[in-house]
Design a protein around this motif. Structure first.
Motif, PDB file in Angstrom:
ATOM      1  N   UNK A   9       0.785  -1.227   0.000  1.00 17.83           N
ATOM      2  CA  UNK A   9       0.000   0.000   0.000  1.00 17.83           C
ATOM      3  C   UNK A   9       0.819   1.281   0.000  1.00 17.83           C
ATOM      4  N   UNK A  10       2.154   1.164  -0.016  1.00 16.99           N
ATOM      5  CA  UNK A  10       2.966   2.368  -0.063  1.00 16.99           C
ATOM      6  C   UNK A  10       4.315   2.067  -0.666  1.00 16.99           C
ATOM      7  N   UNK A  48      16.902  11.854   1.899  1.00 15.83           N
ATOM      8  CA  UNK A  48      18.220  11.722   1.287  1.00 15.83           C
ATOM      9  C   UNK A  48      18.165  12.114  -0.183  1.00 15.83           C
ATOM     10  N   UNK A  49      17.149  11.622  -0.879  1.00 20.55           N
ATOM     11  CA  UNK A  49      17.020  11.939  -2.297  1.00 20.55           C
ATOM     12  C   UNK A  49      16.825  13.446  -2.508  1.00 20.55           C
ATOM     13  N   UNK A  50      16.028  14.059  -1.636  1.00 22.27           N
ATOM     14  CA  UNK A  50      15.771  15.504  -1.714  1.00 22.27           C
ATOM     15  C   UNK A  50      17.065  16.297  -1.508  1.00 22.27           C
ATOM     16  N   UNK A  51      17.825  15.926  -0.491  1.00 24.11           N
ATOM     17  CA  UNK A  51      19.073  16.646  -0.206  1.00 24.11           C
ATOM     18  C   UNK A  51      20.092  16.457  -1.331  1.00 24.11           C
ATOM     19  N   UNK A  52      20.126  15.250  -1.906  1.00 23.35           N
ATOM     20  CA  UNK A  52      20.998  15.008  -3.055  1.00 23.35           C
ATOM     21  C   UNK A  52      20.623  15.949  -4.193  1.00 23.35           C
ATOM     22  N   UNK A 101      18.317   3.493  -1.943  1.00 23.51           N
ATOM     23  CA  UNK A 101      17.453   4.650  -1.724  1.00 23.51           C
ATOM     24  C   UNK A 101      15.985   4.233  -1.767  1.00 23.51           C
ATOM     25  N   UNK A 102      15.685   3.208  -2.569  1.00 26.25           N
ATOM     26  CA  UNK A 102      14.314   2.693  -2.657  1.00 26.25           C
ATOM     27  C   UNK A 102      14.006   1.638  -1.593  1.00 26.25           C
ATOM     28  N   UNK A 103      14.920   1.484  -0.620  1.00 29.48           N
ATOM     29  CA  UNK A 103      14.719   0.593   0.524  1.00 29.48           C
ATOM     30  C   UNK A 103      14.574  -0.872   0.118  1.00 29.48           C
ATOM     31  N   UNK A 126      12.925   6.266   6.443  1.00 29.67           N
ATOM     32  CA  UNK A 126      12.215   5.643   5.319  1.00 29.67           C
ATOM     33  C   UNK A 126      10.723   5.851   5.532  1.00 29.67           C
ATOM     34  N   UNK A 127      10.110   6.411   4.526  1.00 32.91           N
ATOM     35  CA  UNK A 127       8.709   6.801   4.644  1.00 32.91           C
ATOM     36  C   UNK A 127       7.993   6.498   3.344  1.00 32.91           C
ATOM     37  N   UNK A 128       6.678   6.397   3.407  1.00 38.77           N
ATOM     38  CA  UNK A 128       5.919   6.132   2.187  1.00 38.77           C
ATOM     39  C   UNK A 128       5.340   7.410   1.600  1.00 38.77           C
ATOM     40  N   UNK A 129       5.783   8.551   2.139  1.00 39.73           N
ATOM     41  CA  UNK A 129       5.320   9.822   1.568  1.00 39.73           C
ATOM     42  C   UNK A 129       6.371  10.893   1.800  1.00 39.73           C
TER      43      UNK A 129
END
Length: 75
Positions: free
Chosen positions: A4-5, A12-16, A41-43, A70-73
């Motif tokens: 579901x997520x 991390x991706x945002x800061x990169x 990065x995709x866990x 690690x988050x789903x949003x």
């Protein structure tokens, strides 16, 4: 991951992205392939302790908890 997520390391991706660091750049730093970076990065797989230490060194002032949440949003 959980159903579901889509789990990934959004922070991390945002800061990169802010710093113009590509998956290839990170791959070279950690001596792995860009595909491996993508999986981590995709866990799909986890960063090792030494990889986490190296990544933290290029983001001074960022906490482990923030970078590796690690988050789903994107919050």
């Amino acid at each position: 991951g959980k159903s579901g997520g889509v789990y990934m390391l959004f922070n991390l991706r945002r800061e990169m992205r802010y710093q113009g660091i590509t998956y290839r750049d990170l791959a070279e730093l950690l001596h792995v392939s860009p595909k491996t970076i993508s999986q981590k990065i995709n866990c799909t797989t986890d960063f090792t302790r030494s990889e986490i230490f190296k990544i933290k060194s290029i983001f001074p002032g960022m906490t482990y908890e923030y970078l590796f949440a690690d988050t789903d949003q994107a919050s």
